[in-house]
Design a protein around this motif. Structure first.
Motif, mmCIF file in Angstrom:
data_model
loop_
_atom_site.group_PDB
_atom_site.id
_atom_site.type_symbol
_atom_site.label_atom_id
_atom_site.label_comp_id
_atom_site.label_asym_id
_atom_site.label_seq_id
_atom_site.Cartn_x
_atom_site.Cartn_y
_atom_site.Cartn_z
ATOM 1 N N PRO A 297 18.080 -0.296 62.424
ATOM 2 C CA PRO A 297 17.898 -1.750 62.447
ATOM 3 C C PRO A 297 16.429 -2.131 62.653
ATOM 4 N N ILE A 298 16.028 -3.236 62.071
ATOM 5 C CA ILE A 298 14.663 -3.750 62.220
ATOM 6 C C ILE A 298 14.776 -5.188 62.716
ATOM 7 N N ARG A 299 14.083 -5.505 63.774
ATOM 8 C CA ARG A 299 14.139 -6.872 64.308
ATOM 9 C C ARG A 299 13.532 -7.847 63.290
ATOM 10 N N PRO A 300 13.973 -9.103 63.318
ATOM 11 C CA PRO A 300 13.473 -10.077 62.328
ATOM 12 C C PRO A 300 11.948 -10.176 62.309
ATOM 13 N N LYS B 224 0.766 0.372 55.795
ATOM 14 C CA LYS B 224 1.815 1.338 55.493
ATOM 15 C C LYS B 224 2.799 0.767 54.461
ATOM 16 N N HIS B 225 3.320 -0.433 54.744
ATOM 17 C CA HIS B 225 4.362 -0.985 53.876
ATOM 18 C C HIS B 225 3.822 -1.428 52.533
ATOM 19 N N CYS B 226 2.606 -1.933 52.527
ATOM 20 C CA CYS B 226 2.029 -2.336 51.254
ATOM 21 C C CYS B 226 1.844 -1.103 50.374
ATOM 22 N N ASP C 91 -3.790 -4.897 65.486
ATOM 23 C CA ASP C 91 -3.702 -3.464 65.175
ATOM 24 C C ASP C 91 -2.342 -3.111 64.597
ATOM 25 N N THR C 92 -1.281 -3.581 65.251
ATOM 26 C CA THR C 92 0.074 -3.315 64.770
ATOM 27 C C THR C 92 0.283 -3.950 63.409
ATOM 28 N N VAL C 93 -0.159 -5.188 63.289
ATOM 29 C CA VAL C 93 0.040 -5.916 62.043
ATOM 30 C C VAL C 93 -0.679 -5.208 60.892
ATOM 31 N N GLU C 94 -1.937 -4.845 61.130
ATOM 32 C CA GLU C 94 -2.710 -4.158 60.090
ATOM 33 C C GLU C 94 -2.073 -2.815 59.723
ATOM 34 N N LYS C 95 -1.633 -2.089 60.745
ATOM 35 C CA LYS C 95 -1.032 -0.777 60.526
ATOM 36 C C LYS C 95 0.236 -0.912 59.668
ATOM 37 N N ASN C 96 1.071 -1.875 60.042
ATOM 38 C CA ASN C 96 2.321 -2.080 59.308
ATOM 39 C C ASN C 96 2.070 -2.568 57.886
ATOM 40 N N PHE C 97 1.132 -3.502 57.759
ATOM 41 C CA PHE C 97 0.808 -3.988 56.415
ATOM 42 C C PHE C 97 0.337 -2.820 55.548
ATOM 43 N N HIS D 220 16.525 -0.532 57.747
ATOM 44 C CA HIS D 220 15.683 0.380 56.984
ATOM 45 C C HIS D 220 16.472 0.976 55.813
ATOM 46 N N MET D 221 15.935 0.827 54.594
ATOM 47 C CA MET D 221 16.677 1.247 53.398
ATOM 48 C C MET D 221 16.887 2.756 53.326
ATOM 49 N N VAL D 222 16.064 3.524 54.047
ATOM 50 C CA VAL D 222 16.210 4.976 54.007
ATOM 51 C C VAL D 222 16.963 5.493 55.231
ATOM 52 N N VAL E 75 12.476 -1.632 44.661
ATOM 53 C CA VAL E 75 12.220 -1.941 46.065
ATOM 54 C C VAL E 75 11.383 -3.198 46.220
ATOM 55 N N ALA E 76 11.586 -3.860 47.343
ATOM 56 C CA ALA E 76 10.807 -5.025 47.718
ATOM 57 C C ALA E 76 10.684 -4.998 49.236
ATOM 58 N N CYS E 77 9.817 -5.847 49.777
ATOM 59 C CA CYS E 77 9.748 -5.954 51.236
ATOM 60 C C CYS E 77 11.139 -6.306 51.746
ATOM 61 N N ALA E 78 11.838 -7.133 50.954
ATOM 62 C CA ALA E 78 13.160 -7.608 51.343
ATOM 63 C C ALA E 78 14.182 -6.470 51.399
ATOM 64 N N LYS F 223 7.894 -11.316 69.282
ATOM 65 C CA LYS F 223 7.080 -10.101 69.381
ATOM 66 C C LYS F 223 6.314 -9.814 68.091
ATOM 67 N N ARG F 224 6.556 -10.609 67.077
ATOM 68 C CA ARG F 224 5.876 -10.379 65.801
ATOM 69 C C ARG F 224 4.474 -10.948 65.797
ATOM 70 N N PHE F 225 3.600 -10.285 65.051
ATOM 71 C CA PHE F 225 2.236 -10.758 64.824
ATOM 72 C C PHE F 225 1.510 -11.071 66.126
ATOM 73 N N ASN G 118 7.271 -15.260 47.170
ATOM 74 C CA ASN G 118 7.431 -14.454 45.953
ATOM 75 C C ASN G 118 7.024 -13.004 46.197
ATOM 76 N N PHE G 119 5.951 -12.857 46.952
ATOM 77 C CA PHE G 119 5.453 -11.523 47.278
ATOM 78 C C PHE G 119 6.513 -10.737 48.047
ATOM 79 N N PHE G 120 7.128 -11.396 49.004
ATOM 80 C CA PHE G 120 8.140 -10.759 49.848
ATOM 81 C C PHE G 120 9.356 -10.310 49.035
ATOM 82 N N ASN H 98 -0.846 -15.229 52.961
ATOM 83 C CA ASN H 98 0.268 -15.922 52.294
ATOM 84 C C ASN H 98 1.600 -15.513 52.922
ATOM 85 N N PHE H 99 1.712 -14.219 53.192
ATOM 86 C CA PHE H 99 2.941 -13.658 53.728
ATOM 87 C C PHE H 99 3.245 -14.249 55.111
ATOM 88 N N ILE H 100 2.242 -14.286 55.965
ATOM 89 C CA ILE H 100 2.462 -14.843 57.309
ATOM 90 C C ILE H 100 2.739 -16.344 57.209
HETATM 91 C C1 HEC Z 1 11.351 1.068 53.951
HETATM 92 C C2 HEC Z 1 11.607 -0.081 54.806
HETATM 93 C C3 HEC Z 1 10.560 -1.208 54.820
HETATM 94 C C4 HEC Z 1 10.018 -1.865 53.746
HETATM 95 C C5 HEC Z 1 10.355 -1.681 52.264
HETATM 96 C C6 HEC Z 1 9.068 -2.816 54.297
HETATM 97 N N1 HEC Z 1 9.047 -2.744 55.669
HETATM 98 FE FE1 HEC Z 1 7.884 -3.835 56.913
HETATM 99 N N2 HEC Z 1 8.734 -2.947 58.557
HETATM 100 C C7 HEC Z 1 9.628 -1.868 58.492
HETATM 101 C C8 HEC Z 1 9.785 -1.310 59.830
HETATM 102 C C9 HEC Z 1 10.683 -0.122 60.184
HETATM 103 C C10 HEC Z 1 8.955 -2.091 60.681
HETATM 104 C C11 HEC Z 1 8.672 -1.905 62.151
HETATM 105 C C12 HEC Z 1 9.865 -1.978 62.974
HETATM 106 C C13 HEC Z 1 9.766 -3.060 63.985
HETATM 107 O O1 HEC Z 1 8.656 -3.417 64.416
HETATM 108 O O2 HEC Z 1 10.826 -3.584 64.343
HETATM 109 C C14 HEC Z 1 8.312 -3.099 59.859
HETATM 110 C C15 HEC Z 1 7.394 -4.023 60.338
HETATM 111 C C16 HEC Z 1 6.603 -4.828 59.530
HETATM 112 C C17 HEC Z 1 5.546 -5.692 60.026
HETATM 113 C C18 HEC Z 1 5.136 -5.807 61.477
HETATM 114 C C19 HEC Z 1 4.979 -7.176 62.029
HETATM 115 C C20 HEC Z 1 4.687 -7.114 63.502
HETATM 116 O O3 HEC Z 1 3.704 -7.685 63.948
HETATM 117 O O4 HEC Z 1 5.460 -6.498 64.237
HETATM 118 C C21 HEC Z 1 4.999 -6.308 58.933
HETATM 119 C C22 HEC Z 1 3.838 -7.285 58.888
HETATM 120 C C23 HEC Z 1 5.720 -5.826 57.763
HETATM 121 N N3 HEC Z 1 6.700 -4.927 58.154
HETATM 122 C C24 HEC Z 1 5.447 -6.243 56.476
HETATM 123 C C25 HEC Z 1 6.068 -5.728 55.338
HETATM 124 C C26 HEC Z 1 5.711 -6.111 53.978
HETATM 125 C C27 HEC Z 1 4.621 -7.135 53.610
HETATM 126 C C28 HEC Z 1 6.494 -5.391 53.146
HETATM 127 C C29 HEC Z 1 6.482 -5.400 51.617
HETATM 128 C C30 HEC Z 1 5.196 -5.127 50.983
HETATM 129 C C31 HEC Z 1 7.361 -4.551 53.982
HETATM 130 N N4 HEC Z 1 7.064 -4.780 55.297
HETATM 131 C C32 HEC Z 1 8.296 -3.670 53.511
HETATM 132 C C33 HEC Z 1 10.256 -1.396 57.351
HETATM 133 C C34 HEC Z 1 9.955 -1.774 56.029
#
Ligand code: HEC
Length: 140
Positions: free
Chosen positions: A89-92, A114-116, A106-112, A83-85, A67-70, A100-102, A54-56, A131-133
């Motif tokens: 392409p973003i790998r699954p 930023k995106h959160c 450091d990467t995971v925290e940084k991405n969380f 990438h919506m902007v 907007v959503a994570c999706a 390569k995920r998780f 649901n969060f995703f 929950n997300f993982i």
């Molecule tokens: C504006 C586009 C965008 C949105 C919206 C977005 N992401 Fe991402 N996300 C990215 C990109 C770009 C990467 C890094 C590219 C890559 O590693 O392939 C990424 C990578 C990640 C990763 C990194 C995992 C890893 O270990 O490599 C996590 C976790 C993640 N996103 C979580 C989220 C969550 C949770 C949300 C919703 C709250 C979200 N993202 C919304 C673009 C987005």
């Protein structure tokens, strides 16, 4: 403050297992987040895949846009995202299809963080991250 230093100590101890990237690593990371969540809120009943899903998919209005994570990661985390902007392409995200995920906390925290902040305008809680993982782990 005491809680925070505990969280940091716990997080740091995760850094150690960044070598072998696979589903097990993601599972360990999810377990760590569960532990942190439990320490923050003893009422936490462990991770919920349903909540993670649901969060995703949850849509929020940011600057007049839905907007959503999706939005970038698509509704199916096993698919390639876009990438919506920037349209890049973003790998699954699902560890089952992208080993390569998780892999690095450091990467995971940084991405969380930023995106959160982008989507929900604050960092996600340990519970939300866990929950997300947990949800991503159900995606094959
Ligand atoms: C504006 C586009 C965008 C949105 C919206 C977005 N992401 Fe991402 N996300 C990215 C990109 C770009 C990467 C890094 C590219 C890559 O590693 O392939 C990424 C990578 C990640 C990763 C990194 C995992 C890893 O270990 O490599 C996590 C976790 C993640 N996103 C979580 C989220 C969550 C949770 C949300 C919703 C709250 C979200 N993202 C919304 C673009 C987005």
């Amino acid at each position: 403050m005491k809680k925070l230093s505990f969280i940091l100590a716990t997080l740091l101890s995760i850094t150690a297992f960044s070598v072998h990237a696979d589903v097990d690593t993601a599972k360990k990371l999810a377990d760590k987040y569960a532990l942190i969540a439990k320490n923050i809120d003893p009422a936490s009943k462990g991770l919920s895949e349903e909540d993670g899903k649901n969060f995703f998919n949850r849509e929020l209005t940011i600057k007049g846009k839905q907007v959503a994570c999706a939005s970038c990661h698509t509704a199916n985390p096993a698919d390639n995202g876009k990438h919506m902007v920037t349209g890049k392409p973003i790998r699954p995200l699902a560890p089952a299809v992208n080993e390569k995920r998780f892999t690095s906390i450091d990467t995971v925290e940084k991405n969380f963080t930023k995106h959160c902040n982008d989507i929900i305008t604050r960092d996600c809680t340990a519970q939300e991250k866990g929950n997300f993982i947990a949800y991503l782990l159900t995606v094959k």
